[in-house]
Design an enzyme around this catalytic site. Structure first.
Site: not given
Lengths: 498, 98
Positions: A81, A156, A180
């Site tokens: 990420k 996210s 997330s």
């Protein structure tokens, strides 16, 4: 190995690489080729680190050739990420304000991945500064859900989850502040774990809300998730909130996968109205499977959970408005309006106006309001009290049960654009995941089937007390094995080909 | 709880160093209002005797050994700066001109 390398689990790939049946470089190449073939439509990645990935794969092959001991995931590719700093590789957190920034250091998560001989393929897309549930708030365009390209991959960490579901990588790292990791896992038919707060170091994670943020492992199976969990967890002196305690043996738990005698609590407040029909159906089917496997299902009440969303959307923006003050255009990142006439404060305001997207500005202002003189006690102070109440609810529940369960998200993946103009509707996605972050405990999401009405994945959330992360893997492993028995394969095998 | 005015949003934007345009001010004023009204429900349960919780793991004074280690590479750090002069970050003027 003759089969498609990108369809294999991390555990199988690691064993084949260690046994020299396939090289780490061949595995990395297969995944980079897969990314080149499908990421044009998925857009899971913001940056592909081909050179550093191939160099790392070469080092792993050399180690194995030399007979040097390597880690249990040596040579396995991973999608990272973009919120985690990686030395010399672009790290943007999905924001325009960090476009082109290359960190001068590694986050602890990246350092541990390197030490574990894992091959980082690149950086994945996300909502800007991890604010969102759909990746639509990325400054670089949304990620598309591999199950249906017109739908969101969650957020996210939608890029990390989509990379797994598109078979671009068998492992991924996410971060979870209010869901997330878990909500993207739920809507993409993958597995994700938010470890106990402090279990995985936050050093080098671009901070959203420091008292809630937690990096964690994502994969396509419970065992792969456990292997990655073990690789990244552990005390770190660089993070003062890091737990100085032994990491639970999550890999052994995933392998044992036995829940005979386990007491599983159903949270009444998270299993009633407000869920899509197919989500409820698959959730209740999973409960009866857990019961068949020898667990006892007990209904528990957590009466203050209905206030969790309100508390979260005061605490998160407050901490975020403070954390994001560092993006001022002075030492790194974007600088706008420095024409020699503008003052430093004008340059900061112009830079932040241009560098931040709408959701980030919204939350910065919300947090600035909640922390401002005259409102601090009414908002932030009250939200902190709710946090105490939520934690008490969990403590009372865990006095009688070993784990708690709920659906991970109220619906399956919604359409891109559907909730973009209604912040409050977007926030409601997180209603079942947020209490875990407020209390700092751990939770997993794993796939339990497709909703009959839309043929999209449904996730089950398992929650366990702080520092009892192994219980997630015991229960998740048992449920996954039962579902594989029923289906003949993991749910992810049913994802349409791209 | 009070509703939030456009002037208040402008003041918040100044505090947060965001150079918002007129349209953005109107937009955020109405959205912040909706969000604040939704979250304000928490006051239904927050009695005076409930302690505030700032953090999930209560820790105080976390120390480590004071060992000298290398700092970040200066060239790496400065290469990412928007403006540099004489090995230092160069910033816009900080003081008003006389």
């Amino acid at each position: 190995m003759t089969e498609d390398l990108t369809r294999q689990s991390a555990a199988v790939l690691a064993a084949a690489i260690a046994a020299k049946e396939v090289s780490a470089q061949e595995v990395a190449t297969a995944h980079l080729e897969r990314i080149a073939a499908v990421d044009g439509v998925v857009h899971a990645f913001l940056h592909i680190s081909s050179d550093s990935a191939m160099a790392q794969a070469k080092r792993v092959d050399e180690k194995i050739a030399a007979g040097t001991e390597v880690g249990p995931l040596a040579g396995v590719p991973l999608a990272l990420k973009d919120v985690l700093a990686m030395h010399g590789e672009p790290t943007t957190a999905g924001s325009r304000i960090l476009q082109g920034w290359k960190p001068p250091y590694d986050s602890t998560v990246v350092a541990r991945l390197r030490a574990a001989d894992i091959v980082i393929l690149g950086k994945t897309n996300m909502d800007e500064f991890a604010m969102g549930s759909s990746t639509e708030h990325s400054a670089y365009g949304p990620t598309h859900n591999p199950w249906d390209l017109t739908r969101i991959p969650g957020g996210s960490g939608g890029g990390s989850a989509a990379a797994l579901a598109a078979f671009e990588a068998p492992l991924a790292i996410g971060t979870d502040t209010g869901g997330s990791i878990r909500q993207p896992a739920a809507v993409t038919g993958t597995v994700g774990v938010k470890p106990t707060y402090g279990a995985v170091s936050r050093y080098g994670q671009i901070a959203l809300a420091s008292s809630l943020d937690q990096p964690g492992p994502c994969a396509r199976s419970v065992l792969d998730t456990a292997l990655l969990h073990a690789a990244i967890a552990g005390h770190d002196p660089m993070d003062s909130t890091s737990l100085n305690a032994a990491v639970p043996d999550v890999v052994a738990a995933a392998r044992r996968a036995d829940i005979r005698g386990m007491r599983i609590g159903v949270v009444k407040e998270l299993s009633g109205d407000g869920y899509q029909a197919g989500v409820s159906q698959r959730y209740h089917e999973a409960l009866s499977i857990l019961e068949d496997l020898g667990a006892t299902i007990i209904e528990v009440s957590c009466p203050h959970f209905e206030y969790a969303l309100g508390a979260y959307y005061l605490i998160l923006p407050s901490e975020a408005s403070s954390n994001l003050a560092r993006f001022d255009g002075m030492r790194y990142g974007l600088r706008t309006g420095d024409d020699g006439a503008n003052s430093v404060e004008q340059v900061m305001s112009l830079t932040r106006e241009q560098g931040f997207g709408p959701e980030v500005k919204r939350r910065i202002m919300l947090g600035t309001y909640a922390l401002s003189s005259g409102y601090y006690e009414a908002y932030y102070g009250q939200a902190q009290k709710v946090r105490t109440l939520i934690t008490s609810d969990f403590n009372a529940a865990f006095a009688n049960v070993d784990v708690l369960v709920s659906p991970t998200a109220p619906t399956t993946a919604f359409k891109l654009g559907e909730k973009l103009d209604d912040p409050l509707a977007m926030y409601l996605n997180d209603v079942a995941t947020i209490p875990v972050n407020l209390a700092g405990i751990c939770a997993m999401s794993l796939p339990v089937g497709l909703a009959p009405e839309d043929q999209l994945p449904v996730g089950l959330q398992i929650m366990a007390p702080a520092m009892a992360d192994e219980r997630l893997y015991l229960a998740g492993g048992a449920l996954e094995a039962a579902l594989v028995d029923r289906w003949g394969h993991l749910l992810i095998e049913e994802v349409p080909s791209l | 709880m009070t509703s939030i005015s456009r002037d208040e949003v402008a003041h918040l934007a100044h505090l947060a160093r965001l150079d918002l345009g007129a349209e953005e001010l109107d937009h955020y004023a109405s959205q912040l209002d909706v969000i604040l009204q939704a979250v304000a429900r928490i006051s239904e349960v927050t009695a005076d005797d409930i302690p505030a919780m700032s953090h999930p793991v209560p820790m105080t004074n976390v120390f480590r050994e004071d060992v000298v280690t290398a700092s970040l590479n200066r060239a790496d750090v400065l290469s990412m700066a928007p403006a540099v002069e004489d090995d230092r970050f160069k910033v816009p003027r900080i003081l008003d001109e006389e």
